[in-house]
Enzyme design. Structure first.
Site, PDB file in Angstrom:
ATOM      1  N   LYS A  85       0.848  -1.200   0.000  1.00 24.84           N
ATOM      2  CA  LYS A  85       0.000   0.000   0.000  1.00 24.84           C
ATOM      3  C   LYS A  85       0.876   1.241   0.000  1.00 24.84           C
ATOM      4  O   LYS A  85       1.518   1.567   0.991  1.00 24.84           O
ATOM      5  CB  LYS A  85      -0.922   0.045   1.220  1.00 24.84           C
ATOM      6  CG  LYS A  85      -1.993   1.110   1.024  1.00 24.84           C
ATOM      7  CD  LYS A  85      -2.609   1.638   2.292  1.00 24.84           C
ATOM      8  CE  LYS A  85      -1.791   2.672   2.987  1.00 24.84           C
ATOM      9  NZ  LYS A  85      -1.641   3.955   2.250  1.00 24.84           N
ATOM     10  N   GLU A 119      10.251   0.705  10.425  1.00 27.18           N
ATOM     11  CA  GLU A 119      11.265   1.743  10.190  1.00 27.18           C
ATOM     12  C   GLU A 119      10.559   3.073  10.393  1.00 27.18           C
ATOM     13  O   GLU A 119       9.734   3.468   9.570  1.00 27.18           O
ATOM     14  CB  GLU A 119      11.844   1.581   8.788  1.00 27.18           C
ATOM     15  CG  GLU A 119      13.220   2.199   8.649  1.00 27.18           C
ATOM     16  CD  GLU A 119      13.151   3.634   8.205  1.00 27.18           C
ATOM     17  OE1 GLU A 119      13.152   4.524   9.089  1.00 27.18           O
ATOM     18  OE2 GLU A 119      13.089   3.879   7.003  1.00 27.18           O
ATOM     19  N   CYS A 129      13.740  10.461   7.161  1.00 24.64           N
ATOM     20  CA  CYS A 129      13.612   9.946   8.526  1.00 24.64           C
ATOM     21  C   CYS A 129      14.919  10.073   9.306  1.00 24.64           C
ATOM     22  O   CYS A 129      14.892  10.185  10.522  1.00 24.64           O
ATOM     23  CB  CYS A 129      13.119   8.514   8.508  1.00 24.64           C
ATOM     24  SG  CYS A 129      13.995   7.502   7.337  1.00 24.64           S
ATOM     25  N   GLU A 178       9.847  15.176  16.001  1.00 23.08           N
ATOM     26  CA  GLU A 178      10.259  15.123  14.602  1.00 23.08           C
ATOM     27  C   GLU A 178       9.466  16.184  13.823  1.00 23.08           C
ATOM     28  O   GLU A 178       8.242  16.184  13.836  1.00 23.08           O
ATOM     29  CB  GLU A 178       9.968  13.731  14.027  1.00 23.08           C
ATOM     30  CG  GLU A 178      10.410  13.580  12.586  1.00 23.08           C
ATOM     31  CD  GLU A 178      10.261  12.156  12.047  1.00 23.08           C
ATOM     32  OE1 GLU A 178       9.165  11.571  12.181  1.00 23.08           O
ATOM     33  OE2 GLU A 178      11.247  11.635  11.505  1.00 23.08           O
TER      34      GLU A 178
HETATM   35  P1  NAI Z   1       2.018   8.051   8.429  1.00 23.00           P
HETATM   36  O1  NAI Z   1       2.870   7.238   9.335  1.00 23.00           O
HETATM   37  O2  NAI Z   1       0.605   8.310   8.790  1.00 23.00           O
HETATM   38  O3  NAI Z   1       1.991   7.403   6.946  1.00 23.00           O
HETATM   39  C1  NAI Z   1       2.835   6.391   6.488  1.00 23.00           C
HETATM   40  C2  NAI Z   1       2.007   5.281   5.842  1.00 23.00           C
HETATM   41  O4  NAI Z   1       1.201   4.649   6.841  1.00 23.00           O
HETATM   42  C3  NAI Z   1       1.043   5.733   4.749  1.00 23.00           C
HETATM   43  O5  NAI Z   1       1.023   4.782   3.720  1.00 23.00           O
HETATM   44  C4  NAI Z   1      -0.294   5.754   5.486  1.00 23.00           C
HETATM   45  O6  NAI Z   1      -1.395   5.585   4.626  1.00 23.00           O
HETATM   46  C5  NAI Z   1      -0.149   4.569   6.405  1.00 23.00           C
HETATM   47  N1  NAI Z   1      -1.018   4.566   7.578  1.00 23.00           N
HETATM   48  C6  NAI Z   1      -1.488   5.633   8.287  1.00 23.00           C
HETATM   49  N2  NAI Z   1      -2.264   5.227   9.301  1.00 23.00           N
HETATM   50  C7  NAI Z   1      -2.315   3.879   9.257  1.00 23.00           C
HETATM   51  C8  NAI Z   1      -2.952   2.877  10.041  1.00 23.00           C
HETATM   52  N3  NAI Z   1      -3.708   3.194  11.096  1.00 23.00           N
HETATM   53  N4  NAI Z   1      -2.767   1.593   9.710  1.00 23.00           N
HETATM   54  C9  NAI Z   1      -1.999   1.248   8.669  1.00 23.00           C
HETATM   55  N5  NAI Z   1      -1.385   2.144   7.883  1.00 23.00           N
HETATM   56  C10 NAI Z   1      -1.528   3.443   8.166  1.00 23.00           C
HETATM   57  O7  NAI Z   1       2.765   9.429   8.215  1.00 23.00           O
HETATM   58  P2  NAI Z   1       2.137  10.835   7.777  1.00 23.00           P
HETATM   59  O8  NAI Z   1       0.875  11.093   8.510  1.00 23.00           O
HETATM   60  O9  NAI Z   1       2.098  10.886   6.330  1.00 23.00           O
HETATM   61  O10 NAI Z   1       3.256  11.836   8.318  1.00 23.00           O
HETATM   62  C11 NAI Z   1       3.224  12.285   9.652  1.00 23.00           C
HETATM   63  C12 NAI Z   1       4.618  12.357  10.221  1.00 23.00           C
HETATM   64  O11 NAI Z   1       5.204  11.060  10.220  1.00 23.00           O
HETATM   65  C13 NAI Z   1       5.595  13.192   9.431  1.00 23.00           C
HETATM   66  O12 NAI Z   1       5.501  14.536   9.742  1.00 23.00           O
HETATM   67  C14 NAI Z   1       6.899  12.611   9.863  1.00 23.00           C
HETATM   68  O13 NAI Z   1       7.277  13.147  11.088  1.00 23.00           O
HETATM   69  C15 NAI Z   1       6.595  11.142  10.046  1.00 23.00           C
HETATM   70  N6  NAI Z   1       6.974  10.334   8.881  1.00 23.00           N
HETATM   71  C16 NAI Z   1       8.101   9.581   8.958  1.00 23.00           C
HETATM   72  C17 NAI Z   1       8.516   8.857   7.862  1.00 23.00           C
HETATM   73  C18 NAI Z   1       9.737   8.029   7.903  1.00 23.00           C
HETATM   74  O14 NAI Z   1      10.289   7.745   6.862  1.00 23.00           O
HETATM   75  N7  NAI Z   1      10.165   7.574   9.041  1.00 23.00           N
HETATM   76  C19 NAI Z   1       7.794   8.890   6.587  1.00 23.00           C
HETATM   77  C20 NAI Z   1       6.580   9.666   6.625  1.00 23.00           C
HETATM   78  C21 NAI Z   1       6.222  10.364   7.733  1.00 23.00           C
END
Ligand code: NAI
Ligand code: MG
Length: 501
Positions: free
Chosen positions: A199, A274, A308, A405
Site C-alpha cells: 500500500k 522503520e 527519517c 520530529e
Molecule cells: P504516516 O505514518 O501516517 O503514513 C505512512 C504510511 O502509513 C502511509 O502509507 C499511510 O497511509 C499509512 N497509515 C497511516 N495510518 C495507518 C494505520 N492506522 N494503519 C496502517 N497504515 C496506516 O505518516 P504521515 O501522517 O504521512 O506523516 C506524519 C509524520 O510522520 C511526518 O511529519 C513525519 O514526522 C513522520 N513520517 C516519517 C517517515 C519516515 O520515513 N520515518 C515517513 C513519513 C512520515
C-alpha cells in the site's frame, strides 16, 4: 504557477500515465476500487490535482491478500527455482532502468522533489537495490548442525536448517521516497520468495503504480505483487489485521508504527518497523568546517528535510558556534527555491498542505520558545507548499522543536561545551535512527561511535545510503533492517530439520 505550466515539459510517457485515473493491481489485473471511489493525488508545487487514483479499502485489501495467499500457497513464486526467480527480478530492474527518467519525473511531480536528484538518488538506488536483491535467491542457505542429543546416546542424528519465505507480506510505505521505499520493501520480499500486498502512501501513489506496470511487463506470475492505493486508516489498517497476512513491513511515523504493532499482535504477525527520527549531526571542535558546514546543511535540507534520518539536531561546540551559524545561513539563503521539475531548484515544496501546516507550526513554536531565527522561517510564494530552509539557533532540550520530529527543512542548532558530554546530549531523544560526527581525529571516532544509540552512524558525511548497508533504527525509531543482507533475513523463517538414522 499552474499545474499546466509546471508540467509543460514532461515526457510523453508521464503525460500518458497521468491522462486517465490510475487503478489497483490485484492478481495481475488492473481494476477500480470495489466501492468505485477515487482520491486525488496532488502536485505539491501548485496544490492542483494531477490525477485521480482508485481508493482501495478493506474489500480490495481482502481480494489482494487472497490473491497473494494463493500465489504463495500454490507456489508459482515461493516454489520457483531460485535462478528463475533471480531472472524475473533482473528483468524488473532492467525495466526500471529503461524507465528511470520517467520514474524520476513522475516522482518529482507527485512528491514535489527535484527531478535530477530523484533520478540520481531515489530511482538509481531503487534499481540498484532490486539488482542487489536479485543476486540473493541462489545464495539463501541454511546450516548443517552437529547434534549431540544427550538423552538418545545410541541414535545418530543429522540436523540442518532450511530458510523459508515468511509468506504473504503486507507492506505500507510513506511519501518521502515513494519509489525507493517500494524497492526497499519489494526487493527482499521477492528474493526470499514471499508474495506481497503493497500500500503506497495516499500522497504519492504514482511511482509504485508505475512500477506495478513494469512488474506486469516483466511477466511476474499473477498475485505475486499486488498494489492497493488507499488511505492508512482504511486500506492500511485492513492489511495489518488480515488473518492471512504473515508479516507487516512498515515505514512511516512512530505514532502509526505503534498502532500497527498493536493491531498486528492479535494475529501475531512478524513485523518490521522503520520509523521516525531526530538524528543528531555533531560537529567536533577539530572538524574541517569546509566539509562540515555544507555537510550539516545537506543533512537537513536534502529532500526538504523530509527524511527519517535527517540531521535535524545540530550540535556545535561554543568555540565554533558563530562561524558555523554564519556558514550555514549562507548556504540556506543561497539555495534556489522552486518546482522540483526544474532541476536547478534545490529547495522544493513539502509534500502536502498537512505537512506544510505542521512544519510552519513547528517554526512558530520554536520562535515562541525562544530559539533564534537565523535563516528562513517563511512560506515562499502563494501556491504550493514551499518553505524556506530554516535555521533555529540556540535551541535546547526543553523545546518542542528539539524533542519532536519536524520532518521539514528546519534545523535546531544546540551549543555544547564539553566533548565528553556530547554523546549523551545526542542520545537525549526517544529516537535512534541516524547520527553523524564531523572530525579529523580517529580517536574521536573510536570513542564516540560506540556511545551513539542509533542504527546508522556517519563520519564526515550524513544521509549516505547504500544497498549493502543495513538501515534501521534503535529505540522508538523501530526494529528490523531495510537494505543489506539483514533486510533479506527479515523475510525468512528458519526451519530446524532433524533426521534420525
Ligand atoms: P504516516 O505514518 O501516517 O503514513 C505512512 C504510511 O502509513 C502511509 O502509507 C499511510 O497511509 C499509512 N497509515 C497511516 N495510518 C495507518 C494505520 N492506522 N494503519 C496502517 N497504515 C496506516 O505518516 P504521515 O501522517 O504521512 O506523516 C506524519 C509524520 O510522520 C511526518 O511529519 C513525519 O514526522 C513522520 N513520517 C516519517 C517517515 C519516515 O520515513 N520515518 C515517513 C513519513 C512520515
Ligand atoms: Mg501527490
Amino acid at each position: 504557477m499552474t499545474i499546466a505550466e509546471n508540467t509543460e515539459n514532461l515526457s510523453e510517457k508521464v503525460r500518458d500515465f497521468i491522462s486517465s485515473p490510475r487503478k489497483i493491481l490485484i492478481n495481475g489485473q488492473w481494476s477500480d476500487a470495489a466501492s468505485g471511489k477515487t482520491f486525488d493525488t496532488i502536485d505539491p508545487a501548485t496544490g492542483e490535482v494531477i490525477v485521480k487514483v482508485a481508493e482501495g479499502d478493506s474489500v480490495d485489501i481482502d481480494r489482494a491478500v487472497k490473491a497473494a495467499r494463493a500465489a504463495f500457497d500454490d507456489g508459482p513464486w515461493s516454489g520457483m527455482n531460485p535462478t528463475t526467480r533471480e531472472r524475473y527480478m533482473h528483468r524488473l530492474a532492467d525495466l526500471m532502468e529503461e524507465n528511470a527518467d520517467t520514474l524520476a519525473e513522475l516522482e518529482a511531480l507527485d512528491n514535489g522533489k527535484n527531478v535530477a536528484v530523484a533520478r540520481a538518488v531515489d530511482i538509481q538506488i531503487a534499481i540498484d537495490f532490486i539488482r542487489y536483491m536479485a543476486g540473493w535467491p541462489t545464495k539463501i542457505t541454511g546450516d548443517i548442525l552437529p547434534m549431540s542429543v544427550p538423552y538418545a546416546p545410541d541414535a545418530k542424528f543429522m540436523g540442518y536448517t532450511l530458510k523459508e519465505p515468511v509468506g504473504v507480506v503486507g507492506q505500507i510505505i510513506p511519501w518521502n521516497f515513494p519509489a525507493l521505499m517500494c524497492s526497499w520493501k519489494l526487493g527482499p520480499a521477492l528474493a526470499a520468495g514471499c508474495t506481497v500486498v503493497l500500500k503506497p502512501a495516499e500522497e504519492t501513489p504514482l511511482t509504485a503504480l508505475y512500477i506495478g506496470e513494469l512488474i506486469c511487463q516483466a511477466g511476474f506470475p499473477e498475485g505475486v505483487v499486488n498494489i492497493v492505493p488507499g488511505y492508512g486508516h482504511t486500506a492500511g489498517a485492513a492489511l495489518t489485521v488480515h488473518e492471512q497476512v504473515d508479516k507487516i513491513s512498515f515505514t512511516g511515523s512512530t505514532e502509526v508504527g505503534k498502532l500497527i504493532v498493536k493491531a498486528a499482535a492479535d494475529t501475531m504477525k512478524n513485523v518490521t518497523m522503520e520509523l521516525g527520527g531526530k538524528s543528531p549531526a555533531i560537529i567536533l571542535p577539530d572538524a574541517d568546517l569546509e566539509i562540515a558546514i555544507p555537510g550539516a546543511a545537506s543533512a537537513i535540507f536534502f529532500n526538504q528535510g523530509q527524511v527519517c534520518c535527517a540531521g535535524s539536531r545540530l550540535f556545535v561546540p561554543d568555540s565554533l558556534y558563530d562561524q558555523v551559524i554564519e556558514g550555514l545561513a549562507e548556504v540556506a539563503n543561497s539555495m534556489k527555491i522552486g518546482s522540483g521539475l526544474n532541476p536547478e531548484n534545490m529547495v522544493n515544496p513539502l509534500v502536502s498542505q498537512v505537512q506544510f501546516d505542521r512544519v510552519m507550526g513547528y517554526i512558530k513554536s520554536g520562535c515562541a520558545e525562544g530559539a533564534d531565527l537565523i535563516a528562513g522561517g517563511n512560506r515562499r510564494g502563494d501556491k504550493g507548499y514551499f518553505i524556506e530552509p530554516t535555521i533555529l539557533g540556540n535551541t535546547n532540550r526543553e523545546m518542542k522543536v528539539v524533542r519532536e520530529e519536524i520532518f521539514g527543512p528546519v534545523v535546531c542548532v544546540q551549543r555544547y561545551h564539553d566533548i565528553d558530554e556530547v554523546a549523551s546530549l545526542a542520545n537525549d531523544t526517544i529516537y535512534g535512527l541516524g547520527a553523524s560526527i564531523w572530525t579529523r581525529d580517529v580517536g574521536n571516532i573510536i570513542n564516540i561511535v560506540p556511545k551513539i544509540r542509533a542504527g546508522s552512524v556517519w563520519v564526515n558525511c550524513h544521509n549516505i545510503l547504500d544497498v549493502v548497508m543495513p538501515f534501521g533504527g534503535y529505540k522508538q525509531s523501530g526494529f528490523g533492517k531495510d537494505m543489506g543482507k539483514e533486510a533479506l533475513a527479515a523475510y525468512l523463517e528458519t526451519k530446524s530439520v532433524c533426521i534420525m538414522a
